[in-house]
Design a protein around this motif. Structure first.
Motif, mmCIF file in Angstrom:
data_model
loop_
_atom_site.group_PDB
_atom_site.id
_atom_site.type_symbol
_atom_site.label_atom_id
_atom_site.label_comp_id
_atom_site.label_asym_id
_atom_site.label_seq_id
_atom_site.Cartn_x
_atom_site.Cartn_y
_atom_site.Cartn_z
ATOM 1 N N GLY A 174 76.279 -7.354 31.816
ATOM 2 C CA GLY A 174 76.453 -7.977 30.526
ATOM 3 C C GLY A 174 77.251 -7.286 29.760
ATOM 4 N N LEU A 175 77.490 -6.094 29.755
ATOM 5 C CA LEU A 175 78.557 -4.992 29.033
ATOM 6 C C LEU A 175 79.927 -5.319 29.479
ATOM 7 N N ARG A 177 81.006 -8.062 30.553
ATOM 8 C CA ARG A 177 81.212 -9.511 30.028
ATOM 9 C C ARG A 177 81.650 -9.704 28.542
ATOM 10 N N ALA A 178 80.804 -8.676 27.864
ATOM 11 C CA ALA A 178 81.123 -8.506 26.317
ATOM 12 C C ALA A 178 82.413 -7.955 26.173
ATOM 13 N N ASN A 181 85.171 -10.435 26.751
ATOM 14 C CA ASN A 181 85.299 -11.449 25.925
ATOM 15 C C ASN A 181 86.064 -10.985 24.650
ATOM 16 N N LYS A 182 85.859 -9.385 24.282
ATOM 17 C CA LYS A 182 86.439 -8.980 23.236
ATOM 18 C C LYS A 182 87.940 -8.832 23.571
#
Length: 184
Positions: A174-175, A177-178, A181-182
């Motif tokens: 999840g980290l 992916r975040a 995305n940023k």
């Protein structure tokens, strides 16, 4: 022909001479004989004695003149020797002063060189101490890091089960992916 005694003194004089006569006995010499002998010696020996005394006087005067010349020469040599001695004393004082000055200069140079060497050794020692300190700190860090990693790994292994393992993986995914995305 006459005899030698007659030529030297007439015969009438011989009678007088025989009556006066000379007493040759030394113990019986009287005053007249002594005066007569001294008179004869003075009369005939006077020239010889004067020549002897004049010769002796010339010798003494020459000796005195030579002595005075030698004295003057010795005085001049003494004066020259005193001047040379004074010059030698001045030169010796100069040499002594130069030697003391040179000794002081060399002593200062040695002290300065020793101070410089001491400062260099002090700097080298301080550098070596800092280097060893940093190396020791780095070794301690590595050892602490290794021990911490080993303890953490042991702690994780003792608490880690499959469920916890899957949650950690999902969290990290999840980290990522975040972050992706940023950045897009």
């Amino acid at each position: 022909m006459r005899s030698v005694s007659e030529i030297a003194a007439p015969s009438s004089d011989w009678a007088l001479a025989a009556s006066i006569g000379l007493n040759t006995n030394i113990l019986e010499i009287n005053l007249i004989n002594l005066i007569l002998v001294v008179g004869i010696l003075f009369y005939y020996g006077r020239g010889v004695l004067i020549n002897f005394l004049e010769s002796r006087e010339r010798t003494i005067l020459n000796t005195i003149r030579d002595a005075e010349e030698r004295h003057e020469e010795a005085t001049k040599k003494l004066q020259k020797a005193r001047i040379r001695l004074q010059q030698a004393k001045v030169k010796a004082d100069e040499i002594r002063i130069n030697g003391l000055t040179q000794m002081d200069r060399e002593q200062r140079d040695l002290v300065d060189a020793a101070d410089k060497d001491l400062k260099g050794l002090e700097d080298s020692k301080n550098f070596a101490i800092r280097f060893e300190k940093q190396r020791a700190i780095e070794q301690v860090r590595q050892q602490v890091s290794r021990l911490a990693s080993e303890r953490a790994l042991e702690g994780l292994n003792s608490r880690l089960d499959n469920q916890l393992h899957l949650r950690v993986i999902d969290y990290h995914i999840g980290l990522f992916r975040a972050m992706r995305n940023k950045s897009d």
